[in-house]
Design a protein around this motif. Sequence first.
Motif, PDB file in Angstrom:
ATOM      1  N   LEU A  23       0.945  -1.166  -0.120  1.00  0.00           N
ATOM      2  CA  LEU A  23       0.009   0.038  -0.111  1.00  0.00           C
ATOM      3  C   LEU A  23       0.975   1.271  -0.107  1.00  0.00           C
ATOM      4  N   ARG A  24       1.909   1.344   0.876  1.00  0.00           N
ATOM      5  CA  ARG A  24       2.942   2.423   0.841  1.00  0.00           C
ATOM      6  C   ARG A  24       3.430   2.775  -0.367  1.00  0.00           C
ATOM      7  N   TRP A  25       3.863   1.651  -1.240  1.00  0.00           N
ATOM      8  CA  TRP A  25       4.446   1.644  -2.462  1.00  0.00           C
ATOM      9  C   TRP A  25       3.429   2.190  -3.536  1.00  0.00           C
ATOM     10  N   SER A  26       2.198   1.750  -3.537  1.00  0.00           N
ATOM     11  CA  SER A  26       1.331   2.217  -4.470  1.00  0.00           C
ATOM     12  C   SER A  26       0.995   3.595  -4.200  1.00  0.00           C
ATOM     13  N   LYS A  27       1.138   4.108  -2.996  1.00  0.00           N
ATOM     14  CA  LYS A  27       0.785   5.634  -2.568  1.00  0.00           C
ATOM     15  C   LYS A  27       1.802   6.321  -3.280  1.00  0.00           C
ATOM     16  N   LEU A  28       3.047   5.752  -3.036  1.00  0.00           N
ATOM     17  CA  LEU A  28       4.552   6.616  -3.402  1.00  0.00           C
ATOM     18  C   LEU A  28       4.604   6.672  -4.898  1.00  0.00           C
ATOM     19  N   GLU A  30       2.032   6.177  -7.145  1.00  0.00           N
ATOM     20  CA  GLU A  30       0.707   6.493  -7.673  1.00  0.00           C
ATOM     21  C   GLU A  30       0.367   5.454  -8.534  1.00  0.00           C
ATOM     22  N   ASP A  32      -1.779   1.610  -8.588  1.00  0.00           N
ATOM     23  CA  ASP A  32      -2.645   0.642  -7.816  1.00  0.00           C
ATOM     24  C   ASP A  32      -2.030  -0.826  -8.236  1.00  0.00           C
TER      25      ASP A  32
END
Length: 116
Positions: A23-28, A30, A32
Motif C-alpha cells: 500500500l505504501r508503494w502504491s501511494k508513493l 501513484e 494501484d
Amino acid sequence: MKCSENEITEMYLQENLPTDTLLRWSKLLEYDFFRLYSQHLILYAPPSASFKEQTSSKLPHFRKNIYTREMIDFILEQIETGEKTKRQITSEYGIPYSTLCKWIAKHNHEVLAIEN
C-alpha cells in the motif's frame, strides 16, 4: 519509505510483500498494485460462483461483471494474435460470448475511428 537502498532492493527481490508495504508503494508511485490481484480474481473466478447464500451478509460480494479496460485489451489482444480463440476465452474466463462479440465490435469501431 524511510529505508536504505539495499532494503528497497531486498523488497523488490522478495516473492511476497506485506499488504501495508504494498500500500505504501502504491501511494508513493501513484500506481494501484492491488488492481493486478483483483483483475486476476475476476478473470479466474469460477464461472459458477454464486453469492445467493451470502445475501444476508453485510459484507460486499464479489461481482464478475466488472471488466477494466486493461482486461478487455488483454483479452482482445489474445484473440488478435491468435493465442486464444473466442471459445477458449469464454470457457477459460467465463465471459459471455455475446459480451466478447460486443467488445470486438466496439474495438474495431475505435480502431477505425483512430485510423481516419
